[in-house]
Write a protein that holds these residues in place. Structure first.
Motif, PDB file in Angstrom:
ATOM      1  N   LEU A  83      -4.810   1.815   5.287  1.00 39.84           N
ATOM      2  CA  LEU A  83      -4.397   0.410   5.433  1.00 39.84           C
ATOM      3  C   LEU A  83      -3.260   0.282   6.442  1.00 39.84           C
ATOM      4  N   VAL A  84      -2.307   1.198   6.348  1.00 43.80           N
ATOM      5  CA  VAL A  84      -1.163   1.148   7.269  1.00 43.80           C
ATOM      6  C   VAL A  84      -1.659   1.207   8.721  1.00 43.80           C
ATOM      7  N   VAL A 107      -2.765  -1.730  13.891  1.00 44.38           N
ATOM      8  CA  VAL A 107      -3.555  -2.109  15.065  1.00 44.38           C
ATOM      9  C   VAL A 107      -3.793  -3.620  15.083  1.00 44.38           C
ATOM     10  N   VAL A 108      -4.173  -4.168  13.927  1.00 44.53           N
ATOM     11  CA  VAL A 108      -4.418  -5.614  13.836  1.00 44.53           C
ATOM     12  C   VAL A 108      -3.170  -6.385  14.275  1.00 44.53           C
ATOM     13  N   SER A 109      -2.002  -5.923  13.825  1.00 42.46           N
ATOM     14  CA  SER A 109      -0.771  -6.643  14.159  1.00 42.46           C
ATOM     15  C   SER A 109      -0.511  -6.630  15.664  1.00 42.46           C
ATOM     16  N   VAL A 110      -0.718  -5.462  16.280  1.00 37.90           N
ATOM     17  CA  VAL A 110      -0.485  -5.378  17.732  1.00 37.90           C
ATOM     18  C   VAL A 110      -1.393  -6.367  18.461  1.00 37.90           C
ATOM     19  N   VAL A 111      -2.660  -6.411  18.040  1.00 34.19           N
ATOM     20  CA  VAL A 111      -3.608  -7.309  18.700  1.00 34.19           C
ATOM     21  C   VAL A 111      -3.174  -8.763  18.536  1.00 34.19           C
ATOM     22  N   ALA A 169      -5.507   7.513  -3.422  1.00 35.72           N
ATOM     23  CA  ALA A 169      -4.377   6.610  -3.204  1.00 35.72           C
ATOM     24  C   ALA A 169      -3.774   6.829  -1.811  1.00 35.72           C
ATOM     25  N   ASN A 170      -3.634   8.090  -1.435  1.00 29.49           N
ATOM     26  CA  ASN A 170      -3.059   8.376  -0.119  1.00 29.49           C
ATOM     27  C   ASN A 170      -3.948   7.882   1.004  1.00 29.49           C
ATOM     28  N   LEU A 171      -5.242   8.146   0.839  1.00 32.88           N
ATOM     29  CA  LEU A 171      -6.202   7.775   1.870  1.00 32.88           C
ATOM     30  C   LEU A 171      -6.201   6.266   2.074  1.00 32.88           C
ATOM     31  N   VAL A 172      -6.309   5.533   0.967  1.00 28.25           N
ATOM     32  CA  VAL A 172      -6.342   4.073   1.046  1.00 28.25           C
ATOM     33  C   VAL A 172      -5.031   3.558   1.615  1.00 28.25           C
ATOM     34  N   ALA A 215       0.835  -1.205   0.000  1.00 27.35           N
ATOM     35  CA  ALA A 215       0.000   0.000   0.000  1.00 27.35           C
ATOM     36  C   ALA A 215       0.868   1.253   0.000  1.00 27.35           C
ATOM     37  N   ALA A 216       1.915   1.233   0.817  1.00 33.16           N
ATOM     38  CA  ALA A 216       2.768   2.416   0.903  1.00 33.16           C
ATOM     39  C   ALA A 216       3.490   2.659  -0.420  1.00 33.16           C
TER      40      ALA A 216
END
Ligand code: ATP
Ligand code: MG
Lengths: 309, 281
Positions: free
Chosen positions: A182-183, A188-192, A175-178, A41-42
């Motif tokens: 996502l980042v 957050v998902v990764s931390v959880v 593009a920036n928003l998406v 995404a980045a």
């Protein structure tokens, strides 16, 4: 902290990773996947930006001048245009230069224009002009208005590709928003996920932690092996994600440049794709640091409860 | 060493269940080198008493002072250092099943930042002290209950703590082994370590003729001093045995006693300074 204690802690962290290798692999996999999507995404968003910038720099507004404009008026205008906000560059094309450019475009038929060539040729029908490129296409309309007001009657026509500008601005914004959305979400998902995994290893060792508390180990000491574990998992996931995303990007970079440049679009892409060499170091650094950060965070979140004895 | 001043401990009730007063009006003092039994029925508040000493729980009211630490004001980061001065033998031993006897003892030193060189010297020493040198490389599951308990004791001793606390030391093992561990504790006591034994067994507490603090329904109902093994003359009673006094002959709480003996009072049960709020003969 003493060296032997440090060795002990690192060894403990490593042992726990090996002992819980299934969980370790699972959390590493999830974290790698998250980093992978984040990285794609980045990169996508960076390249869209680069592409929009590239188109923007080619995105010229042409201000055609009346033949009546005097040299002084032209010079004054040139100075005003250069001083205008959002103007990236401006070039003055005189009547004679306009004929020259056209002759070059015609190639072998250039002699058709011979009768118009030369400085101050009174029969030259082509107008003199300013070609202005802007920094931010989003503000193009405004910039054009400002410059038009300087010239007033001296301009007989202005050509501005404003629809293209608007479209590009929209593409960039989406593009920036998406990309950054996502980042954030995947962070957050990764931390959880990481904290849940480490929670399992903490739970498996809760008796040990309890004993440590009662023989007088400090919280920092108890936490450290888990930090080692979390950060190692994070760093390894970072390396893996770098290999995947970096490898993919390298292959893309190579195939673009190896392809024959028949297509205009491909040429444009080649021009503005951020080269692999410029991407790989920030990518690796970002992935590994971000991975370690998330690993550490997840660990801190999962161990707190067990230290309250 | 250990001082309780008007201590009350309330466990807050959850939802429908009411608050539980586990301890109240507790005043006592356990001096350096004493050997004390804390006796009480199930639910009397013995474990709560231990938890307050270990600062696993904080007192609701009053003050608990252990080894010079005031536990009502102690900071969280100081608690580990409080605990390094307290050797605890838990009822369930709390050994790590995947570690050998040696490792279990060394573990307590490792996690408190002690250099490996010192660990290599100290661990065999304490294992020898509890008579388990030969079993250093056995896992807990390969050891008998009594042996496991002695490893737990070795671990408790490893920091040379001034206070040793044993929770139901005879609870999980055969009666003969119970005597064995008690003898070890007594030996440790004779070199000056304060020993607190928590138990619900009245017989055990009485057999050793030591000070017995009885807790019932959260209150100290009796604090009986160490009883003489036979009738003694007043002079004898005034001169405490080495085992009773340990290495603390000059305890500030007791200097008045020889004088009291000289006045011809009968060989009354010795009351320590700790019996402040408790019985008077
Ligand atoms: N964490 C807690 N939350 C609420 N109530 C508790 C808690 N711990 C103990 N209690 C209550 O406090 C009272 C005293 O408990 P404690 O564990 O101190 O007894 P005990 O003398 O150790 O008993 P036992 O010999 O059975 O271990 C009991 O009524 C018990 O139910
Ligand atoms: Mg209990």
């Amino acid at each position: 902290m003493k060296w032997s204690s440090f060795q002990y802690l690192v060894k403990q962290g490593w042992h726990s990773m090996v002992a819980n290798r299934l969980m370790t692999l699972a959390s590493m996999g999830v974290l790698t996947a998250c980093l992978f999507i984040t990285g794609v995404a980045a990169l996508l968003s960076l390249n869209v930006n680069s592409f929009v910038d590239y188109l923007g720099s080619k995105n010229e507004v042409v201000f055609f001048l009346e033949d009546t404009a005097t040299d002084e008026q032209v010079q004054a205008l040139a100075a005003q245009i250069d001083a205008t906000d959002n103007v990236a560059a401006s070039t003055y094309i005189s009547k004679a230069q306009a004929v020259e450019e056209m002759r070059q475009d015609l190639g072998e038929n250039s002699d058709l224009l011979d009768s118009f060539a030369g400085e101050d040729n009174p029969s030259n029908p082509l107008p003199a002009s300013f070609r202005v490129s802007v920094e931010d296409p989003a503000l193009m309309d405004q910039t054009v208005q400002t410059i038009r007001s300087y010239g007033g009657d001296l301009f007989y026509r202005v050509e501005a590709p404003s629809e293209l500008g608007d479209a590009m601005v929209t593409v960039r914004r989406v593009a920036n928003l998406v990309g950054w959305g996502l980042v954030a979400v995947l962070g957050v998902v990764s931390v959880v996920v990481i904290s849940n995994t480490i929670k399992l290893t903490v739970f498996a060792r809760r008796k040990e932690i309890n004993i440590m508390k009662f023989v007088g180990a400090t919280n920092a000491f108890i936490r450290l092996p888990f930090f080692v574990e979390g950060m190692t998992v994070g760093a390894l996931a970072g390396v893996l994600a770098t290999a995947l995303v970096g490898g993919g990007y390298y292959a893309m970079d190579r195939s673009f440049h190896a392809a024959d440049s028949y297509s205009v679009l491909l040429v444009e892409f080649q021009q503005c794709m951020i080269p692999f060499s410029a991407v790989i170091l920030p990518l690796a650094g970002g992935f590994i640091l971000f991975g370690m950060f998330i690993g550490g965070m997840g660990c801190a979140a999962s161990i707190r409860r067990h230290l309250k004895v | 060493m250990i001082r309780f001043e008007n201590v009350k401990k309330v466990y807050p009730g959850t939802g429908k269940s009411p608050d539980i007063v586990a301890l109240q009006n507790v005043n006592l003092h356990i001096g350096k080198g004493e050997f004390v039994f804390v006796l009480g029925h199930s639910g009397a508040g013995k474990s709560t008493f231990l938890k307050l000493i270990l600062r696993e729980e904080a007192a609701t009211e009053g003050r608990v002072i252990v080894n010079g630490w005031d536990l009502s004001t102690i900071k969280n980061r100081e608690i580990p250092y409080l605990r390094r001065g307290l050797g605890v033998v838990f009822q369930d031993f709390r050994l790590i099943p995947t570690m050998t006897a040696y490792e279990n003892v060394a573990f307590a030193m490792r996690v408190t930042n002690i250099p490996e060189k010192q660990i290599k010297r100290r661990v065999p020493y304490v294992l020898n002290l509890v008579g388990l040198r030969d079993k250093a490389y056995s896992l807990p599951q390969e050891l008998s209950g009594g042996e496991q308990q002695r490893i737990a004791l070795a671990r408790a001793l490893v920091h040379s703590p001034p206070i040793i606390i044993a929770d139901e030391p005879t609870g999980n093992i055969d009666p003969e082994l119970g005597v064995e561990i008690m003898e070890l504790l007594q030996a440790i006591n004779t070199v000056g370590t304060t020993v607190v034994v928590v138990t619900h067994e009245r017989d055990l507490a009485l057999r050793f003729h030591k000070r017995v603090i009885t807790i019932d329904h959260g209150e100290v109902v009796a604090d009986a001093p160490a009883a003489p093994r036979r009738r003694r003359t007043p002079a004898e009673a005034a001169a405490p045995t080495a085992a009773q006094r340990g290495s603390a002959p000059g305890q500030p709480a007791r200097p008045a006693r020889p004088a009291a003996a000289r006045t011809g009072r009968p060989a009354a049960p010795r009351h320590t300074g700790a019996a402040k709020g408790g019985e008077q003969p």
